[in-house]
Design a protein around this motif. Sequence first.
Motif, mmCIF file in Angstrom:
data_model
loop_
_atom_site.group_PDB
_atom_site.id
_atom_site.type_symbol
_atom_site.label_atom_id
_atom_site.label_comp_id
_atom_site.label_asym_id
_atom_site.label_seq_id
_atom_site.Cartn_x
_atom_site.Cartn_y
_atom_site.Cartn_z
ATOM 1 N N VAL A 312 0.854 -1.184 0.000
ATOM 2 C CA VAL A 312 0.000 0.000 0.000
ATOM 3 C C VAL A 312 0.891 1.235 0.000
ATOM 4 C CG1 VAL A 312 -1.799 1.287 1.207
ATOM 5 C CG2 VAL A 312 -1.815 -1.219 1.245
ATOM 6 N N VAL A 313 0.806 1.988 -1.086
ATOM 7 C CA VAL A 313 1.564 3.225 -1.184
ATOM 8 C C VAL A 313 0.639 4.431 -1.263
ATOM 9 C CG1 VAL A 313 1.755 3.129 -3.703
ATOM 10 C CG2 VAL A 313 3.500 4.332 -2.405
ATOM 11 N N GLY A 314 -0.629 4.216 -1.640
ATOM 12 C CA GLY A 314 -1.612 5.289 -1.594
ATOM 13 C C GLY A 314 -1.889 5.674 -0.150
ATOM 14 N N VAL A 315 -2.115 6.958 0.085
ATOM 15 C CA VAL A 315 -2.263 7.467 1.447
ATOM 16 C C VAL A 315 -3.687 7.253 1.943
ATOM 17 C CG1 VAL A 315 -2.174 9.524 2.907
ATOM 18 C CG2 VAL A 315 -0.461 9.177 1.108
ATOM 19 N N TYR A 316 -3.802 6.666 3.138
ATOM 20 C CA TYR A 316 -5.084 6.546 3.825
ATOM 21 C C TYR A 316 -5.030 7.345 5.117
ATOM 22 C CZ TYR A 316 -6.553 2.869 0.615
ATOM 23 O OH TYR A 316 -6.912 2.181 -0.514
ATOM 24 N N GLY A 317 -6.198 7.841 5.554
ATOM 25 C CA GLY A 317 -6.187 8.718 6.709
ATOM 26 C C GLY A 317 -7.105 8.330 7.843
ATOM 27 N N GLY A 318 -8.053 7.438 7.631
ATOM 28 C CA GLY A 318 -9.009 7.097 8.674
ATOM 29 C C GLY A 318 -8.434 6.145 9.702
ATOM 30 N N MET A 319 -8.950 6.221 10.929
ATOM 31 C CA MET A 319 -8.426 5.406 12.021
ATOM 32 C C MET A 319 -9.246 4.151 12.272
ATOM 33 S SD MET A 319 -5.627 6.565 13.382
ATOM 34 C CE MET A 319 -5.573 6.094 15.112
ATOM 35 N N THR A 320 -10.499 4.118 11.856
ATOM 36 C CA THR A 320 -11.331 2.949 12.151
ATOM 37 C C THR A 320 -11.946 2.389 10.881
ATOM 38 O OG1 THR A 320 -13.256 4.364 12.603
ATOM 39 C CG2 THR A 320 -11.869 3.779 14.467
ATOM 40 N N ASP A 321 -11.198 2.462 9.787
ATOM 41 C CA ASP A 321 -11.714 1.952 8.526
ATOM 42 C C ASP A 321 -11.878 0.438 8.591
ATOM 43 O OD1 ASP A 321 -11.694 4.457 7.204
ATOM 44 O OD2 ASP A 321 -9.524 4.300 7.018
ATOM 45 N N PRO A 322 -13.022 -0.081 8.132
ATOM 46 C CA PRO A 322 -13.232 -1.526 8.172
ATOM 47 C C PRO A 322 -12.420 -2.238 7.102
ATOM 48 C CG PRO A 322 -15.086 -0.448 7.122
ATOM 49 C CD PRO A 322 -14.190 0.643 7.612
ATOM 50 N N LEU A 323 -11.713 -3.271 7.491
ATOM 51 C CA LEU A 323 -10.934 -4.073 6.558
ATOM 52 C C LEU A 323 -11.529 -5.477 6.468
ATOM 53 C CD1 LEU A 323 -7.272 -3.162 7.603
ATOM 54 C CD2 LEU A 323 -8.501 -2.393 5.572
ATOM 55 N N PRO A 324 -11.417 -6.119 5.318
ATOM 56 C CA PRO A 324 -11.931 -7.487 5.173
ATOM 57 C C PRO A 324 -10.962 -8.491 5.787
ATOM 58 C CG PRO A 324 -10.950 -6.772 3.113
ATOM 59 C CD PRO A 324 -10.867 -5.596 4.043
ATOM 60 N N LEU A 325 -10.819 -8.435 7.107
ATOM 61 C CA LEU A 325 -9.786 -9.235 7.777
ATOM 62 C C LEU A 325 -10.028 -10.731 7.628
ATOM 63 C CD1 LEU A 325 -9.161 -7.157 11.020
ATOM 64 C CD2 LEU A 325 -7.674 -7.399 9.040
ATOM 65 N N LEU A 326 -11.287 -11.155 7.575
ATOM 66 C CA LEU A 326 -11.558 -12.579 7.398
ATOM 67 C C LEU A 326 -10.968 -13.056 6.078
ATOM 68 C CD1 LEU A 326 -12.918 -15.245 8.140
ATOM 69 C CD2 LEU A 326 -15.021 -14.393 7.074
ATOM 70 N N THR A 327 -11.225 -12.314 5.004
ATOM 71 C CA THR A 327 -10.684 -12.693 3.696
ATOM 72 C C THR A 327 -9.165 -12.593 3.684
ATOM 73 O OG1 THR A 327 -12.706 -11.913 2.617
ATOM 74 C CG2 THR A 327 -10.754 -12.189 1.223
ATOM 75 N N MET A 328 -8.629 -11.538 4.259
ATOM 76 C CA MET A 328 -7.176 -11.362 4.272
ATOM 77 C C MET A 328 -6.496 -12.497 5.031
ATOM 78 S SD MET A 328 -7.256 -7.234 4.937
ATOM 79 C CE MET A 328 -5.488 -6.982 5.032
ATOM 80 N N PHE A 329 -7.083 -12.877 6.148
ATOM 81 C CA PHE A 329 -6.525 -13.988 6.929
ATOM 82 C C PHE A 329 -6.645 -15.301 6.159
ATOM 83 C CE2 PHE A 329 -6.857 -17.393 10.048
ATOM 84 C CZ PHE A 329 -5.763 -17.147 10.874
ATOM 85 N N ASP A 330 -7.819 -15.525 5.585
ATOM 86 C CA ASP A 330 -8.046 -16.782 4.865
ATOM 87 C C ASP A 330 -7.119 -16.916 3.662
ATOM 88 O OD1 ASP A 330 -9.735 -19.200 4.215
ATOM 89 O OD2 ASP A 330 -10.068 -18.002 2.413
ATOM 90 N N LYS A 331 -6.877 -15.818 2.967
ATOM 91 C CA LYS A 331 -6.003 -15.862 1.793
ATOM 92 C C LYS A 331 -4.518 -15.783 2.162
ATOM 93 C CE LYS A 331 -7.181 -13.902 -2.111
ATOM 94 N NZ LYS A 331 -7.594 -12.932 -3.168
ATOM 95 N N GLN A 332 -4.221 -15.613 3.440
ATOM 96 C CA GLN A 332 -2.844 -15.517 3.934
ATOM 97 C C GLN A 332 -2.073 -14.418 3.194
ATOM 98 O OE1 GLN A 332 -1.159 -19.346 4.732
ATOM 99 N NE2 GLN A 332 0.894 -18.533 5.115
#
Length: 395
Positions: A312-332
């Motif tokens: 990730v090189v694009g700038v993000y600024g939010g502190m509580t942005d929802p991430l698809p952690l289930l998918t990220m974990f499952d896909k390792q």
Amino acid sequence: MRAVTWQGRRDVRVEQVPDPRIEDPTDVLVEVTSTGLCGSDLHLYEVLGPFLDPGDILGHEAMGVVRETGPEVRTLHPGDRVVVPFNVSCGTCRMCAAGLQSQCETTQVRDYGSGAALFGYTKLYGQVPGGQAELLRVPFGDTLPVKVPEGPPDDRFVFLSDVLPTAWQAVEYADVPDGGTLLVLGLGPIGDMCVRIALQRPGVRRVIGVDLVPERLERARERGAIVLDLTDRPELLPETVLDLTDGLGADSVIDAVGMEAHGSPGAAVAQRAAGLLPDALARALMQRAGVDRLHALHLAVDLVRRGGTISVVGVYGGMTDPLPLLTMFDKQIQLRMGQANVRRWTDDLLPLLTDADPLGVDGFATHHLPLDEAPAAYEMFQQKRDGAVKVLFRP
């Protein structure tokens, strides 16, 4: 001197401001000859107003000629030609020694819990006067500026301030395996340069670029990338990428979009609402709430293969942005990110800035404009008009 100043949301002006001066014995004053307009400057133009004051000088991509040096500067002299990295890093602390100049312990902005100070980039990063100006005070004269040779035009070297090291780090962090595929989301200045750098890596089999601006897609195509237009049936993009990658997905994905992504209309409304609040309330919202448009990051998760890497090189600024952690974990998925450590990469990049110009830096800028045209240039760049990919000002 003349400088580009922030005056409010979508309101930048070129004004006469006091000349900077030597404040510390290790400072140098640089007479700016070229200075860039960066995609992250648009965050100041549109979103991050609560962290700015009217009159703040913008810009973090500058080069020029040393006009004056502090009494303790030993390696630079008046007349030397230098590029100024956007991180304000001391070069000697523990973080700098580890190649993490973006985390410089000397300039960390502890009031906001932020990393190293940045030129021209809000209270979050030190409120240091920026480089879209005729003169720039540069601290740490012996360790921060990059001395470059005389002769070639500024375009050969100015991108060492940000674009080149940011893209280089993004490709390094993407960790494309030998014979692998890199997919770059967003073909603005950083994404475009990521494509160019990756295509120089002998182990990268193919590079796929994704965007929705025809001129940007064409620039990547001309360099040798496979390009996919996000406006052409976007629901088929994951299937198209699978077809191009033997049904696996991209080995590595670079998100070069960040919070400028074309995504959630609700997030766009939240960003505008933050700009209407009193500064204290708006700062609290921006620091604690999720006000990013996460379409690009979600897309990266969809397009990367199992066991792949997202950089990730694009700038993000939010502190509580929802991430698809289930998918990220499952896909390792491996996830790497962060501000570029500019000084870590400049020695690797300088040998590529030759007359052979393998990265095409001499023709990289699409617009060269006088500083007085900065207000119109910000508007043009934000609206992606006139084929604007990279704008350089000549103070």
